[in-house]
Design a protein around this motif. Structure first.
Motif, PDB file in Angstrom:
ATOM      1  N   ARG A  77      32.618  38.081 -29.701  1.00 11.79           N
ATOM      2  CA  ARG A  77      32.652  36.939 -28.792  1.00 11.79           C
ATOM      3  C   ARG A  77      34.046  36.328 -28.830  1.00 11.79           C
ATOM      4  N   ARG A  78      34.692  36.211 -27.690  1.00 10.65           N
ATOM      5  CA  ARG A  78      36.028  35.648 -27.613  1.00 10.65           C
ATOM      6  C   ARG A  78      35.969  34.118 -27.605  1.00 10.65           C
ATOM      7  N   ARG A  79      36.998  33.535 -28.213  1.00 14.98           N
ATOM      8  CA  ARG A  79      37.189  32.095 -28.062  1.00 14.98           C
ATOM      9  C   ARG A  79      38.680  31.802 -28.119  1.00 14.98           C
ATOM     10  N   PRO A  80      39.122  30.679 -27.589  1.00 14.28           N
ATOM     11  CA  PRO A  80      40.560  30.378 -27.572  1.00 14.28           C
ATOM     12  C   PRO A  80      41.147  30.329 -28.980  1.00 14.28           C
ATOM     13  N   ASP A  89      42.626  20.629 -34.120  1.00 12.20           N
ATOM     14  CA  ASP A  89      42.267  21.176 -32.805  1.00 12.20           C
ATOM     15  C   ASP A  89      43.235  20.695 -31.738  1.00 12.20           C
ATOM     16  N   TYR A 102      43.653  35.466 -28.043  1.00 10.62           N
ATOM     17  CA  TYR A 102      42.354  34.842 -28.276  1.00 10.62           C
ATOM     18  C   TYR A 102      41.879  35.255 -29.658  1.00 10.62           C
ATOM     19  N   ARG A 215      27.181  24.595 -37.079  1.00 11.96           N
ATOM     20  CA  ARG A 215      27.447  25.119 -35.750  1.00 11.96           C
ATOM     21  C   ARG A 215      26.344  26.082 -35.348  1.00 11.96           C
TER      22      ARG A 215
END
Length: 502
Positions: A77-80, A89, A102, A215
């Motif tokens: 799963r990609r995330r920034p 953050d 990513y 999470r």
């Protein structure tokens, strides 16, 4: 008792202890060069827990270079690439110099399976349930003794067997650093509190407690991280009641956690092996360095060790290596590990709830509003900012080249799949000459490259920039040996029977 006498060639060129991500990738890299490889993994079955690990930009580039990335993307799963440094953050700065800018989250057992399948598909042998118990080395090779008494013979041994490395201990290599001062509990479990209430409570606590989170990772399942009460035995996983106690101590509620899928603990021990090589035995991955998981760099650091070592060790065994080539493995990778240890030390301080570290954290958060600072820290964490010391030259010398369109319909990394060097020639006059058996050439690459000529090592780092053939030949010799220099390969196994000296 006298040492056994060997009258025939060793059965393997390289034995690798440990079939985690580092060991599996190293096996595949060696097989690209027809090196006979045996991987020994002490565990008989994959880990029962499914920990999600993150692959950073440089590791994704490595996978793209070997044609593996699409397989991994199908399971991840990609995330920034944000929030990597001390969980501060900030938005991803513009213009990150990578086609894979990513973070890819992927279950570690899936990653290991895919890399092991890749290595086996290239011809590596993998044996599970085999633990290394002893080793002896001489001028001709290494004898490896297994826990069941079996003895195996190889030209070299590489310890990829983790933080408690048996190979490192048998070698007597020091592992100085700092022991754990704090422990953290981590696991996946069901939560009895409504999701919106969980999110509200966690958001408030995360403003000051950066080593804590809940999470969601699936239907009714959460990833839970919470500081432990003290430093425990990481060989023994915590129980669900310990999680409840610590959640109540930190958050004032245990969130109704129950039905754990897996539970573990990790510490902040920070250690670096004094040496990466003793004769014919080398270390890679966690066997050579450990540090807190802040920033998610550990697994990536090991993969990049393997990528740096594989082609060099293969060249040595094939008799194609310059005398000092294998020495560059430690010379290049140990400083990188030392830098990772330092940045994780800094990050752990920034995660402290004490007033002083919190003030420094606020200041750093302000500085990260400058794109240059933010980019520098992301490149540090993701290893895209590494520059190996190849001597004086342009800033690009020693850096990795990102994946580029080099010709219509052709990407740079597609040309590196076979683990060979690559000359990018915009002059039309340069040649790899007698090195054509180990270095490819591409004429008239894309105008995105402004240098007249670039020589890439098999790991994608720029080894030479220029337009002069004599200068190029010197660097071809430096990295790929003298023309015609080669070991003798057996037809049956495609392996070296007369290696270069180690």
């Amino acid at each position: 008792m006298d040492s056994p006498q060997f009258t025939s060639e060793p059965s393997f060129d390289v034995i690798i202890a440990g079939c985690g991500p580092t060991g599996a990738l190293l096996a595949a890299e060696l097989r690209l060069h027809a090196v006979r490889v045996l991987v020994l993994e002490k565990e008989t079955e994959p880990a029962s827990y499914v920990r999600i690990v993150g692959l950073h930009m440089r590791s994704l580039e490595i996978m793209a270079m070997r044609g593996l990335l699409d397989r991994l993307l199908a399971h991840g799963r990609r995330r920034p690439a944000r929030g990597l440094f001390a969980a501060i953050d900030k938005p991803v700065p513009p213009g990150l110099d990578s086609a894979h800018a990513y973070l890819l989250g992927i279950p570690q057992p899936v990653l290991v399976r895919l890399l092991e399948e890749h290595a086996a598909g290239l011809g590596a042998q993998v044996r599970h349930g085999c633990a290394v118990a002893g080793l002896e080395q001489d001028d001709d090779g290494v004898t490896v003794e297994l826990a069941d008494g079996e003895r195996l013979r190889a030209r070299c041994l590489v310890g990829c067997d983790g933080a408690r490395s048996t190979v490192r201990k048998l070698l007597g290599v020091g592992f100085p650093g700092e022991p754990s001062r704090t422990d953290t509990l981590m696991g996946e479990m069901a939560v009895g509190m409504p999701p919106e209430e969980v999110a509200a409570r966690v958001a408030g606590l995360r403003e000051t407690l950066h080593r804590f989170w809940l999470r969601p990772v699936g239907p009714e399942t959460y990833s839970v991280v919470v500081p432990a009460a003290g430093v425990g035995d990481r060989a023994e996983p915590p129980g669900i009641e310990e999680f409840r106690e610590q959640l109540r101590a930190v958050a004032g509620t245990d969130f109704g956690v129950h039905s754990p899928r897996w539970l573990s603990r990790f510490g902040d021990a920070t250690r670096l092996a004094e040496r990466y090589r003793v004769g014919r035995v080398l270390l890679a991955g966690d066997a050579a360095h450990i540090h807190p998981p802040t920033g998610g760099q550990g697994l990536n650091l090991g993969l990049q060790d393997a990528f740096n070592l594989g082609w060099k060790l293969a060249a040595q065994l094939r008799g194609r290596a310059p005398e000092t080539l294998l020495d560059t493995y430690e010379a290049e990778r140990r400083p990188v590990a030392a830098d990772v240890l330092d940045n994780t030390r800094a990050q752990m301080e920034l995660l402290s709830p004490e007033p002083g570290p919190r003030a420094v954290r606020r200041l750093l958060a302000e500085l990260m509003d400058f794109d240059e600072v933010n980019r520098h820290l992301i490149e540090k964490i993701t290893a895209t900012g590494i520059r190996y010391d190849f001597g004086e030259g342009p800033d690009l010398l020693g850096r990795r080249l990102p994946d580029l369109d080099v010709q219509p319909g052709r990407r740079l990394y597609d040309l590196l799949r076979h683990g060979r060097g690559l000359l990018l020639d915009r002059t039309g006059r340069l040649t790899v000459g007698d090195w054509s058996d180990r270095v490819d050439r591409l004429q008239d690459p894309s105008a995105a490259l402004t240098a007249p000529g670039l020589l890439l090592r098999p790991d994608g780092h720029v080894a030479w920039i220029g337009a002069d053939q004599r200068s190029l030949d010197a660097q071809l010799s430096r990295w790929f040996g003298e023309p015609g220099q080669c070991g003798v390969l057996t037809r049956e196994a495609g392996s070296v029977t007369r290696p270069g000296p180690l």
